[in-house]
Design a protein around this motif. Structure first.
Motif, PDB file in Angstrom:
ATOM      1  N   PHE A  82     117.235-106.221  31.329  1.00 53.78           N
ATOM      2  CA  PHE A  82     115.996-105.824  30.296  1.00 53.78           C
ATOM      3  C   PHE A  82     116.546-106.306  29.126  1.00 53.78           C
ATOM      4  O   PHE A  82     115.445-106.249  28.730  1.00 53.78           O
ATOM      5  CB  PHE A  82     116.179-103.657  30.292  1.00 53.78           C
ATOM      6  N   PHE A  83     117.478-106.882  29.221  1.00 53.87           N
ATOM      7  CA  PHE A  83     117.920-107.418  27.734  1.00 53.87           C
ATOM      8  C   PHE A  83     116.834-108.562  27.744  1.00 53.87           C
ATOM      9  O   PHE A  83     115.998-109.784  26.628  1.00 53.87           O
ATOM     10  CB  PHE A  83     119.646-108.068  27.670  1.00 53.87           C
ATOM     11  N   ILE A  84     116.865-109.861  29.008  1.00 57.01           N
ATOM     12  CA  ILE A  84     116.199-110.858  29.245  1.00 57.01           C
ATOM     13  C   ILE A  84     114.500-110.615  29.014  1.00 57.01           C
ATOM     14  O   ILE A  84     114.313-111.135  28.297  1.00 57.01           O
ATOM     15  CB  ILE A  84     116.555-111.473  30.986  1.00 57.01           C
ATOM     16  N   LEU A  85     113.999-109.694  29.889  1.00 55.60           N
ATOM     17  CA  LEU A  85     113.228-108.978  29.463  1.00 55.60           C
ATOM     18  C   LEU A  85     112.483-108.938  28.150  1.00 55.60           C
ATOM     19  O   LEU A  85     111.662-109.739  27.831  1.00 55.60           O
ATOM     20  CB  LEU A  85     112.444-107.898  30.285  1.00 55.60           C
ATOM     21  N   TYR A  86     113.145-107.965  26.828  1.00 54.57           N
ATOM     22  CA  TYR A  86     112.851-107.983  26.020  1.00 54.57           C
ATOM     23  C   TYR A  86     113.490-109.170  25.273  1.00 54.57           C
ATOM     24  O   TYR A  86     111.967-109.471  24.593  1.00 54.57           O
ATOM     25  CB  TYR A  86     114.782-106.840  25.520  1.00 54.57           C
ATOM     26  N   TYR A  87     114.432-110.222  25.547  1.00 54.30           N
ATOM     27  CA  TYR A  87     114.306-111.249  24.670  1.00 54.30           C
ATOM     28  C   TYR A  87     112.739-112.025  25.281  1.00 54.30           C
ATOM     29  O   TYR A  87     112.033-112.615  24.219  1.00 54.30           O
ATOM     30  CB  TYR A  87     115.118-112.250  24.887  1.00 54.30           C
ATOM     31  N   THR A  88     112.587-111.810  26.275  1.00 50.31           N
ATOM     32  CA  THR A  88     111.440-112.734  26.453  1.00 50.31           C
ATOM     33  C   THR A  88     110.363-111.662  26.486  1.00 50.31           C
ATOM     34  O   THR A  88     109.308-112.694  25.323  1.00 50.31           O
ATOM     35  CB  THR A  88     111.391-112.532  28.263  1.00 50.31           C
ATOM     36  N   LEU A  89     109.942-111.064  26.153  1.00 46.17           N
ATOM     37  CA  LEU A  89     108.921-109.726  25.255  1.00 46.17           C
ATOM     38  C   LEU A  89     108.875-110.705  23.901  1.00 46.17           C
ATOM     39  O   LEU A  89     107.796-111.332  23.290  1.00 46.17           O
ATOM     40  CB  LEU A  89     108.572-109.034  26.067  1.00 46.17           C
ATOM     41  N   LEU A  90     109.861-110.659  23.223  1.00 47.09           N
ATOM     42  CA  LEU A  90     109.700-110.706  22.215  1.00 47.09           C
ATOM     43  C   LEU A  90     109.651-112.221  21.478  1.00 47.09           C
ATOM     44  O   LEU A  90     108.692-112.286  20.826  1.00 47.09           O
ATOM     45  CB  LEU A  90     111.132-110.235  21.440  1.00 47.09           C
ATOM     46  N   SER A  91     109.759-113.342  22.577  1.00 48.27           N
ATOM     47  CA  SER A  91     109.960-114.114  22.236  1.00 48.27           C
ATOM     48  C   SER A  91     108.095-115.215  22.464  1.00 48.27           C
ATOM     49  O   SER A  91     107.591-116.059  21.756  1.00 48.27           O
ATOM     50  CB  SER A  91     110.447-115.649  23.149  1.00 48.27           C
ATOM     51  N   LYS A  92     107.294-114.359  22.860  1.00 51.82           N
ATOM     52  CA  LYS A  92     105.818-114.193  23.157  1.00 51.82           C
ATOM     53  C   LYS A  92     105.237-113.967  22.331  1.00 51.82           C
ATOM     54  O   LYS A  92     104.001-113.636  22.894  1.00 51.82           O
ATOM     55  CB  LYS A  92     105.270-113.986  25.143  1.00 51.82           C
ATOM     56  N   GLY A  93     105.666-112.770  21.324  1.00 50.06           N
ATOM     57  CA  GLY A  93     105.236-111.899  20.195  1.00 50.06           C
ATOM     58  C   GLY A  93     104.756-111.319  20.812  1.00 50.06           C
ATOM     59  O   GLY A  93     103.629-110.743  19.742  1.00 50.06           O
ATOM     60  N   LYS A  94     104.993-110.031  21.972  1.00 50.85           N
ATOM     61  CA  LYS A  94     104.767-108.723  22.432  1.00 50.85           C
ATOM     62  C   LYS A  94     105.831-108.322  21.770  1.00 50.85           C
ATOM     63  O   LYS A  94     106.097-107.508  22.727  1.00 50.85           O
ATOM     64  CB  LYS A  94     104.838-108.963  23.544  1.00 50.85           C
ATOM     65  N   LYS A  95     105.678-107.824  20.979  1.00 51.26           N
ATOM     66  CA  LYS A  95     106.177-107.132  19.823  1.00 51.26           C
ATOM     67  C   LYS A  95     106.519-105.075  20.530  1.00 51.26           C
ATOM     68  O   LYS A  95     107.423-105.070  20.253  1.00 51.26           O
ATOM     69  CB  LYS A  95     106.270-106.708  18.668  1.00 51.26           C
ATOM     70  N   LYS A  96     105.365-104.811  20.514  1.00 50.37           N
ATOM     71  CA  LYS A  96     105.334-103.483  20.463  1.00 50.37           C
ATOM     72  C   LYS A  96     105.994-103.343  22.052  1.00 50.37           C
ATOM     73  O   LYS A  96     106.712-102.365  22.611  1.00 50.37           O
ATOM     74  CB  LYS A  96     104.037-103.049  21.157  1.00 50.37           C
ATOM     75  N   SER A  97     105.399-104.548  23.531  1.00 52.19           N
ATOM     76  CA  SER A  97     105.846-104.154  24.493  1.00 52.19           C
ATOM     77  C   SER A  97     107.666-104.072  24.462  1.00 52.19           C
ATOM     78  O   SER A  97     108.389-103.724  24.794  1.00 52.19           O
ATOM     79  CB  SER A  97     105.305-105.030  25.412  1.00 52.19           C
ATOM     80  N   SER A  98     108.812-105.693  23.453  1.00 54.32           N
ATOM     81  CA  SER A  98     109.715-105.376  23.731  1.00 54.32           C
ATOM     82  C   SER A  98     110.405-104.321  22.637  1.00 54.32           C
ATOM     83  O   SER A  98     111.560-103.834  23.002  1.00 54.32           O
ATOM     84  CB  SER A  98     109.709-106.849  22.873  1.00 54.32           C
ATOM     85  N   ASP A  99     109.708-103.469  21.716  1.00 55.42           N
ATOM     86  CA  ASP A  99     110.337-102.421  21.283  1.00 55.42           C
ATOM     87  C   ASP A  99     110.747-101.539  22.433  1.00 55.42           C
ATOM     88  O   ASP A  99     111.048-100.463  22.879  1.00 55.42           O
ATOM     89  CB  ASP A  99     109.274-101.825  19.935  1.00 55.42           C
ATOM     90  N   TYR A 100     109.593-101.101  23.284  1.00 51.53           N
ATOM     91  CA  TYR A 100     109.572-100.748  24.791  1.00 51.53           C
ATOM     92  C   TYR A 100     110.560-100.592  25.353  1.00 51.53           C
ATOM     93  O   TYR A 100     111.041 -99.068  25.475  1.00 51.53           O
ATOM     94  CB  TYR A 100     108.598-100.167  25.436  1.00 51.53           C
ATOM     95  N   VAL A 101     110.575-101.526  25.588  1.00 51.19           N
ATOM     96  CA  VAL A 101     112.051-101.975  26.648  1.00 51.19           C
ATOM     97  C   VAL A 101     113.185-101.752  25.413  1.00 51.19           C
ATOM     98  O   VAL A 101     114.350-101.271  26.309  1.00 51.19           O
ATOM     99  CB  VAL A 101     111.891-103.866  26.459  1.00 51.19           C
ATOM    100  N   LEU A 102     112.870-102.344  24.831  1.00 48.48           N
ATOM    101  CA  LEU A 102     114.408-101.973  23.811  1.00 48.48           C
ATOM    102  C   LEU A 102     114.771-100.076  23.630  1.00 48.48           C
ATOM    103  O   LEU A 102     116.214 -99.863  23.747  1.00 48.48           O
ATOM    104  CB  LEU A 102     114.430-102.629  22.294  1.00 48.48           C
ATOM    105  N   TYR A 103     113.500 -99.434  23.259  1.00 53.45           N
ATOM    106  CA  TYR A 103     114.144 -98.622  23.474  1.00 53.45           C
ATOM    107  C   TYR A 103     114.610 -97.652  24.467  1.00 53.45           C
ATOM    108  O   TYR A 103     115.503 -96.526  24.590  1.00 53.45           O
ATOM    109  CB  TYR A 103     113.214 -97.427  22.991  1.00 53.45           C
ATOM    110  N   GLY A 104     113.515 -97.876  26.079  1.00 54.75           N
ATOM    111  CA  GLY A 104     114.009 -97.803  27.331  1.00 54.75           C
ATOM    112  C   GLY A 104     115.959 -98.002  27.066  1.00 54.75           C
ATOM    113  O   GLY A 104     117.105 -97.804  27.596  1.00 54.75           O
ATOM    114  N   MET A 105     116.550 -99.335  26.580  1.00 54.24           N
ATOM    115  CA  MET A 105     117.745 -99.800  26.869  1.00 54.24           C
ATOM    116  C   MET A 105     119.149 -98.501  25.350  1.00 54.24           C
ATOM    117  O   MET A 105     119.697 -98.176  26.394  1.00 54.24           O
ATOM    118  CB  MET A 105     118.206-101.150  26.483  1.00 54.24           C
ATOM    119  N   LEU A 106     118.409 -97.961  25.137  1.00 54.00           N
ATOM    120  CA  LEU A 106     118.546 -97.356  23.725  1.00 54.00           C
ATOM    121  C   LEU A 106     118.938 -95.854  24.578  1.00 54.00           C
ATOM    122  O   LEU A 106     120.138 -94.701  24.949  1.00 54.00           O
ATOM    123  CB  LEU A 106     118.112 -97.087  23.066  1.00 54.00           C
TER     124      LEU A 106
END
Length: 129
Positions: A82-106
């Motif tokens: 999930f962290f790899i997915l979060y970092y990948t989404l964030l690096s591609k500029g998909k802030k909203k999607s990366s935030d969902y992954v981050l909240y899911g990890m929390l």
């Protein structure tokens, strides 16, 4: 481009320095001087926090014992993809999607912390030394 490479090199060097210091602590200082990191959450509440067992997990990984590392704290193995997915989404500029992954990890971390302290899910608690 050059500025980006210098910044990347600096981050890699800092990361390697932190990892090196951690390995030095775990393999030299802790066994020699019996200096261990106490868990303030467990000390105050008597319950295992979601991070309890991480030091032993790291030591097991350094010794190549992945099975025992998983027994100390399985949460890390679940969160890594999930962290790899979060970092990948964030690096591609998909802030909203990366935030969902981050909240899911929390949420996963909180649920893991609660479950590992219930009798039905006691297998999630870190194994004893």
């Amino acid at each position: 481009m050059r500025h980006y490479l210098k910044k990347l090199d600096k981050r890699i060097l800092i990361g390697l320095g932190v990892v090196g210091a951690g390995v030095f602590y775990l393999k030299v200082l802790a066994p020699t001087f019996h200096i261990h990191i106490p868990c303030p959450f467990k000390h105050v509440t008597g319950f295992d926090c979601p991070g309890c067992g991480m030091t032993r997990l790291t030591l097991s990984l350094l010794e190549g014992d992945v099975y025992q590392a998983f027994r100390y704290n399985s949460l890390l193995f679940v969160l890594i993809p999930f962290f790899i997915l979060y970092y990948t989404l964030l690096s591609k500029g998909k802030k909203k999607s990366s935030d969902y992954v981050l909240y899911g990890m929390l949420v996963m971390t909180i649920v893991f912390g609660v479950l590992r302290n219930t009798p039905m899910f006691s297998f999630l608690a870190p194994t004893t030394i």
